[in-house]
Scaffold this motif. Structure first.
Motif, PDB file in Angstrom:
ATOM      1  N   ALA A 284      -5.759   8.046   1.158  1.00  0.00           N
ATOM      2  CA  ALA A 284      -5.337   7.170   0.550  1.00  0.00           C
ATOM      3  C   ALA A 284      -4.939   6.065   1.454  1.00  0.00           C
ATOM      4  O   ALA A 284      -4.682   6.351   2.258  1.00  0.00           O
ATOM      5  N   ALA A 285      -5.139   4.640   0.937  1.00  0.00           N
ATOM      6  CA  ALA A 285      -4.810   3.710   1.701  1.00  0.00           C
ATOM      7  C   ALA A 285      -3.568   3.538   2.151  1.00  0.00           C
ATOM      8  O   ALA A 285      -2.656   3.826   1.190  1.00  0.00           O
ATOM      9  N   ALA A 286      -3.270   3.156   3.516  1.00  0.00           N
ATOM     10  CA  ALA A 286      -1.849   3.017   3.895  1.00  0.00           C
ATOM     11  C   ALA A 286      -1.111   1.849   3.463  1.00  0.00           C
ATOM     12  O   ALA A 286      -1.774   1.055   3.195  1.00  0.00           O
ATOM     13  N   PRO A 287       0.135   1.923   3.270  1.00  0.00           N
ATOM     14  CA  PRO A 287       0.966   0.696   2.885  1.00  0.00           C
ATOM     15  C   PRO A 287       0.955  -0.148   3.884  1.00  0.00           C
ATOM     16  O   PRO A 287       0.762   0.014   4.895  1.00  0.00           O
ATOM     17  N   ARG A 288       1.313  -1.508   3.164  1.00  0.00           N
ATOM     18  CA  ARG A 288       1.359  -2.671   4.330  1.00  0.00           C
ATOM     19  C   ARG A 288       2.579  -3.256   3.808  1.00  0.00           C
ATOM     20  O   ARG A 288       2.868  -3.462   2.846  1.00  0.00           O
TER      21      ARG A 288
ATOM     22  N   VAL B 253       0.097   1.306  11.922  1.00  0.00           N
ATOM     23  CA  VAL B 253      -0.156   1.738  10.339  1.00  0.00           C
ATOM     24  C   VAL B 253       1.498   2.448  10.374  1.00  0.00           C
ATOM     25  O   VAL B 253       2.070   2.370   9.075  1.00  0.00           O
ATOM     26  N   LEU B 254       2.030   3.176  11.200  1.00  0.00           N
ATOM     27  CA  LEU B 254       3.242   3.743  11.086  1.00  0.00           C
ATOM     28  C   LEU B 254       4.329   2.679  10.749  1.00  0.00           C
ATOM     29  O   LEU B 254       5.227   3.095   9.887  1.00  0.00           O
ATOM     30  N   PHE B 255       4.320   1.806  11.683  1.00  0.00           N
ATOM     31  CA  PHE B 255       5.480   0.565  11.277  1.00  0.00           C
ATOM     32  C   PHE B 255       5.372  -0.090   9.839  1.00  0.00           C
ATOM     33  O   PHE B 255       6.201  -0.216   9.191  1.00  0.00           O
ATOM     34  N   GLU B 256       4.132  -0.323   9.532  1.00  0.00           N
ATOM     35  CA  GLU B 256       3.685  -0.999   8.210  1.00  0.00           C
ATOM     36  C   GLU B 256       4.298   0.104   7.091  1.00  0.00           C
ATOM     37  O   GLU B 256       4.968  -0.299   6.051  1.00  0.00           O
TER      38      GLU B 256
ATOM     39  N   ALA C   8     -10.251   2.027  18.023  1.00  0.00           N
ATOM     40  CA  ALA C   8      -9.075   1.289  17.128  1.00  0.00           C
ATOM     41  C   ALA C   8      -9.538   1.475  15.470  1.00  0.00           C
ATOM     42  O   ALA C   8      -8.762   1.950  14.901  1.00  0.00           O
ATOM     43  N   ASP C   9     -10.775   1.098  15.251  1.00  0.00           N
ATOM     44  CA  ASP C   9     -11.180   1.131  13.874  1.00  0.00           C
ATOM     45  C   ASP C   9     -11.247   2.569  13.241  1.00  0.00           C
ATOM     46  O   ASP C   9     -10.934   2.940  12.187  1.00  0.00           O
ATOM     47  N   ALA C  10     -11.654   3.499  14.011  1.00  0.00           N
ATOM     48  CA  ALA C  10     -11.532   4.983  13.729  1.00  0.00           C
ATOM     49  C   ALA C  10     -10.239   5.376  13.425  1.00  0.00           C
ATOM     50  O   ALA C  10     -10.160   6.266  12.547  1.00  0.00           O
TER      51      ALA C  10
ATOM     52  N   GLY D 151     -10.198  -1.010   7.662  1.00  0.00           N
ATOM     53  CA  GLY D 151     -10.052  -2.454   7.763  1.00  0.00           C
ATOM     54  C   GLY D 151      -8.586  -2.872   8.298  1.00  0.00           C
ATOM     55  O   GLY D 151      -8.433  -3.924   8.071  1.00  0.00           O
ATOM     56  N   TYR D 152      -7.730  -2.021   8.884  1.00  0.00           N
ATOM     57  CA  TYR D 152      -6.703  -2.442   9.547  1.00  0.00           C
ATOM     58  C   TYR D 152      -6.934  -3.640  10.406  1.00  0.00           C
ATOM     59  O   TYR D 152      -7.683  -3.625  11.194  1.00  0.00           O
ATOM     60  N   ARG D 153      -6.236  -4.708  10.231  1.00  0.00           N
ATOM     61  CA  ARG D 153      -6.325  -5.772  11.156  1.00  0.00           C
ATOM     62  C   ARG D 153      -5.330  -5.792  12.299  1.00  0.00           C
ATOM     63  O   ARG D 153      -4.406  -5.340  12.306  1.00  0.00           O
TER      64      ARG D 153
END
Length: 183
Positions: free
Chosen positions: A20-24, A113-116, A134-136, A145-147
């Motif tokens: 599932a998509a990680a929160p932002r 991703v963890l901080f987000e 990084a994308d993987a 798609g994490y920027r």
């Protein structure tokens, strides 16, 4: 989730199942008064680049200053939960990196991703040679798609003046990642 092995060449097939998509984290309208956290990963010039970026965030974008700067004990591993909690308590935004190799690029993205997920907007800086890695990692962490911001590879061999120039080059991207002013 089983431990996945990342192929730094980008030639491995994409994973079939995506979590599932990680929160932002919610973004600020700007960086005025923001308490900045820096997390560097022991790579040569990482601390200097992050400090130069922070100087620009204060001087040009109104950030309050750096309230926390730590060095990860293992550049290839995601930040431990205690470290993420420390940043969550002390900082409004976090800048991390520098991903200047395959494993540290993947780890820097994992940290972002963890901080987000903890509610803190994060800007990750990676060198452009390791975008595939990084994308993987972003995909494996549920954030396809994490920027993040890229800079020309390598960073480790730069002089202090060249590091300052790199900071000037990436700061607009860092600001865009940390605020609502996304390109």
């Amino acid at each position: 989730m089983p431990n996945a092995i990342l192929d730094p060449t980008g030639r491995a097939p994409a994973p079939e199942a995506t979590p599932a998509a990680a929160p932002r984290a919610a973004r600020r309208p700007d960086l005025t008064g923001a308490r900045v956290g820096l997390l560097e990963n022991t790579k040569q010039n990482a601390a200097l680049l992050l400090q130069e970026v922070a100087t620009l965030l204060v001087a040009e974008h109104g950030a309050a200053g750096v309230v926390l700067m730590r060095t990860k004990q293992a550049f290839a591993l995601p930040a431990p939960a205690e470290l993420v909690a420390e940043y969550t308590d002390a900082c409004d935004v976090v800048v991390t990196g520098v991903g200047d190799c395959g494993s540290c690029s993947a780890s820097a993205v994992a940290d972002g991703v963890l901080f987000e997920a903890a509610g803190v907007p994060a800007a990750v800086i990676c060198s452009d040679a390791f975008v595939a890695t990084a994308d993987a990692m972003a995909a494996l962490r549920g954030a396809p798609g994490y920027r993040y911001v890229t800079t020309e590879h390598p960073v480790a061999v730069l002089t202090p003046q060249q590091v300052q120039e790199r900071a000037e080059h990436v700061v607009a991207g860092v600001v865009a990642l940390l605020t609502e002013a996304r390109p």
